[in-house]
Design a protein around this motif. Structure first.
Motif, PDB file in Angstrom:
ATOM      1  N   ILE A 186      -9.234  -1.064   3.959  1.00 18.45           N
ATOM      2  CA  ILE A 186      -9.290   0.396   4.073  1.00 18.45           C
ATOM      3  C   ILE A 186      -8.952   0.689   5.527  1.00 18.45           C
ATOM      4  N   ASN A 187      -7.781   1.257   5.746  1.00 15.82           N
ATOM      5  CA  ASN A 187      -7.355   1.560   7.123  1.00 15.82           C
ATOM      6  C   ASN A 187      -7.722   3.010   7.458  1.00 15.82           C
ATOM      7  N   LYS A 188      -7.506   3.378   8.689  1.00 16.62           N
ATOM      8  CA  LYS A 188      -7.840   4.719   9.203  1.00 16.62           C
ATOM      9  C   LYS A 188      -9.346   4.981   9.136  1.00 16.62           C
ATOM     10  N   CYS A 189     -10.129   3.911   9.255  1.00 16.47           N
ATOM     11  CA  CYS A 189     -11.585   4.059   9.322  1.00 16.47           C
ATOM     12  C   CYS A 189     -11.964   4.397  10.770  1.00 16.47           C
ATOM     13  N   SER A 209       2.457  -0.595   8.752  1.00 16.99           N
ATOM     14  CA  SER A 209       3.224  -1.026   9.930  1.00 16.99           C
ATOM     15  C   SER A 209       2.369  -0.984  11.193  1.00 16.99           C
ATOM     16  N   SER A 210       1.576   0.082  11.325  1.00 15.87           N
ATOM     17  CA  SER A 210       0.714   0.187  12.516  1.00 15.87           C
ATOM     18  C   SER A 210      -0.263  -0.994  12.547  1.00 15.87           C
ATOM     19  N   LEU A 211      -0.784  -1.307  11.388  1.00 16.91           N
ATOM     20  CA  LEU A 211      -1.736  -2.407  11.273  1.00 16.91           C
ATOM     21  C   LEU A 211      -1.074  -3.742  11.625  1.00 16.91           C
ATOM     22  N   GLY A 237       0.833  -1.207   0.000  1.00 15.34           N
ATOM     23  CA  GLY A 237       0.000   0.000   0.000  1.00 15.34           C
ATOM     24  C   GLY A 237       0.856   1.240   0.000  1.00 15.34           C
ATOM     25  N   THR A 238       0.215   2.382  -0.255  1.00 16.04           N
ATOM     26  CA  THR A 238       0.965   3.633  -0.372  1.00 16.04           C
ATOM     27  C   THR A 238       1.681   4.003   0.937  1.00 16.04           C
ATOM     28  N   PRO A 239       2.742   4.811   0.838  1.00 13.59           N
ATOM     29  CA  PRO A 239       3.449   5.221   2.060  1.00 13.59           C
ATOM     30  C   PRO A 239       2.481   5.899   3.025  1.00 13.59           C
ATOM     31  N   GLY A 240       2.561   5.509   4.275  1.00 10.40           N
ATOM     32  CA  GLY A 240       1.743   6.162   5.291  1.00 10.40           C
ATOM     33  C   GLY A 240       0.317   5.652   5.392  1.00 10.40           C
ATOM     34  N   ALA A 241      -0.036   4.616   4.625  1.00  9.56           N
ATOM     35  CA  ALA A 241      -1.407   4.081   4.698  1.00  9.56           C
ATOM     36  C   ALA A 241      -1.688   3.432   6.053  1.00  9.56           C
ATOM     37  N   VAL A 270       4.678  -9.993   4.974  1.00 12.89           N
ATOM     38  CA  VAL A 270       5.682  -9.194   4.268  1.00 12.89           C
ATOM     39  C   VAL A 270       5.115  -7.809   3.986  1.00 12.89           C
ATOM     40  N   GLU A 271       5.773  -6.781   4.511  1.00  9.72           N
ATOM     41  CA  GLU A 271       5.311  -5.407   4.267  1.00  9.72           C
ATOM     42  C   GLU A 271       6.156  -4.739   3.186  1.00  9.72           C
ATOM     43  N   THR A 272       5.502  -4.233   2.138  1.00  8.80           N
ATOM     44  CA  THR A 272       6.225  -3.422   1.144  1.00  8.80           C
ATOM     45  C   THR A 272       5.407  -2.182   0.825  1.00  8.80           C
ATOM     46  N   THR A 296     -10.548  -1.128   8.712  1.00  8.30           N
ATOM     47  CA  THR A 296      -9.833  -1.189   9.994  1.00  8.30           C
ATOM     48  C   THR A 296      -9.538   0.219  10.517  1.00  8.30           C
ATOM     49  N   SER A 297      -9.377   0.300  11.817  1.00  6.23           N
ATOM     50  CA  SER A 297      -8.823   1.508  12.420  1.00  6.23           C
ATOM     51  C   SER A 297      -7.844   1.076  13.505  1.00  6.23           C
ATOM     52  N   VAL A 298      -6.612   1.489  13.334  1.00  3.20           N
ATOM     53  CA  VAL A 298      -5.608   1.156  14.349  1.00  3.20           C
ATOM     54  C   VAL A 298      -5.875   1.979  15.607  1.00  3.20           C
TER      55      VAL A 298
HETATM   56  N1  LIG Z   1      -6.078   8.129  12.352  1.00  5.91           N
HETATM   57  C1  LIG Z   1      -5.410   7.027  12.123  1.00  5.91           C
HETATM   58  N2  LIG Z   1      -4.081   7.082  11.934  1.00  5.91           N
HETATM   59  C2  LIG Z   1      -3.430   5.922  11.660  1.00  5.91           C
HETATM   60  C3  LIG Z   1      -4.090   4.670  11.606  1.00  5.91           C
HETATM   61  N3  LIG Z   1      -3.171   3.724  11.313  1.00  5.91           N
HETATM   62  C4  LIG Z   1      -1.996   4.354  11.205  1.00  5.91           C
HETATM   63  N4  LIG Z   1      -2.131   5.669  11.409  1.00  5.91           N
HETATM   64  C5  LIG Z   1      -1.070   6.700  11.367  1.00  5.91           C
HETATM   65  O1  LIG Z   1      -0.622   6.834  10.028  1.00  5.91           O
HETATM   66  C6  LIG Z   1       0.772   7.145  10.023  1.00  5.91           C
HETATM   67  C7  LIG Z   1       1.512   6.168   9.134  1.00  5.91           C
HETATM   68  O2  LIG Z   1       1.459   4.888   9.717  1.00  5.91           O
HETATM   69  P1  LIG Z   1       2.475   3.714   9.359  1.00  5.91           P
HETATM   70  O3  LIG Z   1       1.976   2.513  10.064  1.00  5.91           O
HETATM   71  O4  LIG Z   1       3.865   4.120   9.550  1.00  5.91           O
HETATM   72  O5  LIG Z   1       2.197   3.586   7.796  1.00  5.91           O
HETATM   73  P2  LIG Z   1       2.972   2.695   6.738  1.00  5.91           P
HETATM   74  O6  LIG Z   1       1.970   2.401   5.691  1.00  5.91           O
HETATM   75  O7  LIG Z   1       3.649   1.563   7.368  1.00  5.91           O
HETATM   76  O8  LIG Z   1       4.037   3.721   6.195  1.00  5.91           O
HETATM   77  P3  LIG Z   1       5.388   3.441   5.378  1.00  5.91           P
HETATM   78  O9  LIG Z   1       6.043   2.219   5.943  1.00  5.91           O
HETATM   79  O10 LIG Z   1       6.145   4.692   5.565  1.00  5.91           O
HETATM   80  O11 LIG Z   1       4.939   3.244   3.967  1.00  5.91           O
HETATM   81  C8  LIG Z   1       1.227   7.115  11.463  1.00  5.91           C
HETATM   82  O12 LIG Z   1       1.258   8.422  11.954  1.00  5.91           O
HETATM   83  C9  LIG Z   1       0.147   6.324  12.173  1.00  5.91           C
HETATM   84  O13 LIG Z   1       0.009   6.651  13.525  1.00  5.91           O
HETATM   85  C10 LIG Z   1      -5.517   4.656  11.854  1.00  5.91           C
HETATM   86  O14 LIG Z   1      -6.173   3.616  11.820  1.00  5.91           O
HETATM   87  N5  LIG Z   1      -6.105   5.847  12.091  1.00  5.91           N
END
Ligand SMILES: Nc1nc2c(ncn2[C@@H]2O[C@H](COP(=O)(O)OP(=O)(O)OP(=O)(O)O)[C@@H](O)[C@H]2O)c(=O)[nH]1
Ligand SMILES: [Mg+2]
Length: 322
Positions: free
Chosen positions: A209-212, A77-79, A70-74, A162-164, A247-249
């Motif tokens: 779909i994350n950040k829901c 990793s948090s998931l 998925g795109t950077p910052g999606a 595997v995360e890419t 999902t929502s982390v």
């Molecule tokens: N609001 C909200 N923020 C989230 C959620 N999940 C992750 N974030 C935030 O999104 C940002 C990016 O999260 P990462 O887990 O680093 O994303 P990533 O896709 O692994 O990013 P890269 O490895 O850089 O591509 C962080 O600031 C997280 O705290 C969510 O479910 N809700």
């Protein structure tokens, strides 16, 4: 000659120790074996290490592999961090390895990797193993050794994640590297448009779909994605709509659903196809189009449909006169 064979037997002993340690999911042995597979001169070592795994009764088919792209910052990793926590709380007899291809590791020159990810794991917990790999591309493409690292890990772990970072082509790569692949998106549109444009919406097996964090936003994104997929139905594998998760982390929503689905081990891809794809890629890099021609004719003229990676590789090297 004698010196060489004693060196070999020394190395065999080391391999054996590493395998025994890896079987215990011991982090030092795993790390050392993986470093070995990541070295440039590893084909010869690999050709000895992998048969040894089989001889010691270990099978590559133990582990189920899952791609998370998925795109950077999606929020990949948090998931994965949340999935890990959930996994540790529910599957007490199982083990999970995570391989993160870290785009920022170019900068660090391959030293301490993984500091960018937010996966924080309990230190003494052997059931979870985390490995960060340097990327070959600026934006996080799969490393040429990733395939072998995953193959090694799947002898020991029940699951390998595997995360890419997804930038179009990488989804295809990671989907051929794993049994099942997820594309992680952010809510509302931007990502979908990007993925539709690059023509890879049909590649992932499922979507997240994350950040829901908020229900209204979650539902509108969900329906938008479903209608996009419906629109593309004709090009989707078997003309079937793939599963879509929300999902929502932050709110800890949807994690159990994703994990339950993974744990049901949806149908694996054809591993022989994966072997041929990976080998052909390697042949193209090393020997160019000439090599690929020889490789293809080798596959056509002999009945090699069930051979291992190492056997096919050796056969090719023999054909090409190495
Ligand atoms: N609001 C909200 N923020 C989230 C959620 N999940 C992750 N974030 C935030 O999104 C940002 C990016 O999260 P990462 O887990 O680093 O994303 P990533 O896709 O692994 O990013 P890269 O490895 O850089 O591509 C962080 O600031 C997280 O705290 C969510 O479910 N809700
Ligand atoms: Mg990440």
């Amino acid at each position: 000659m004698l010196a060489e064979s004693s060196l070999d037997s020394e190395e065999n002993k080391l391999f054996q120790e590493l395998i025994i340690g890896s079987k215990e999911l011991e982090k030092f042995s795993l790390a050392k074996a993986i470093s070995l597979l990541e070295r440039e001169d590893s084909p010869a070592k690999r050709a000895r290490l992998f048969p040894m795994l089989a001889a010691m009764g270990l099978s590559e088919s133990k582990g189920y592999t899952i791609g998370i792209t998925g795109t950077p910052g999606a929020g990949k990793s948090s998931l994965i961090g949340e999935i890990c926590k959930h996994f540790l709380s529910v599957d007490s007899n199982q083990s999970l390895a995570i391989v993160a291809i870290d785009p920022s590791s170019n900068v660090s020159g391959g030293s301490i990797l993984g500091d960018r990810t937010r996966v924080i794991l309990p230190r003494r917990e052997n059931r979870v193993y985390f490995r960060s790999q340097a990327s070959q591309l600026e934006l996080g493409g799969v490393n040429p050794y990733t395939y072998h690292v995953i193959r090694y890990l799947r002898h020991f772990f029940d699951y390998v994640l595997v995360e890419t970072v997804g930038i179009g082509q990488n989804e295809i790569e990671v989907s051929l590297l794993t049994d099942y692949s997820f594309l992680v998106m952010q809510p509302l549109g931007g990502d979908q448009v990007q993925f539709m444009k690059s023509g890879i919406m049909e590649v992932p097996d499922a979507f997240i779909i994350n950040k829901c964090d908020e229900e209204g936003l979650a539902n509108s994104s969900y329906h938008l994605l479903l209608s996009t997929l419906e629109f593309l139905k004709d090009v989707l594998p078997n003309q079937k709509l793939p599963p879509v998760f929300k999902t929502s982390v932050v709110k800890k929503l949807g994690i159990a659903e994703v994990w339950n689905f993974v744990a049901s081990k949806p149908q694996r891809k054809d591993s022989q196809k994966e072997i041929i794809y990976q080998l052909e890629k390697w042949v193209r890099n090393e020997y160019g189009r000439y090599g690929v021609r020889i490789f293809k004719s080798m596959l056509a003229e002999e009945n090699n449909t069930n051979l291992s990676y190492e056997n096919l590789e050796m056969m090719f090297l023999h054909k090409i006169g190495n």
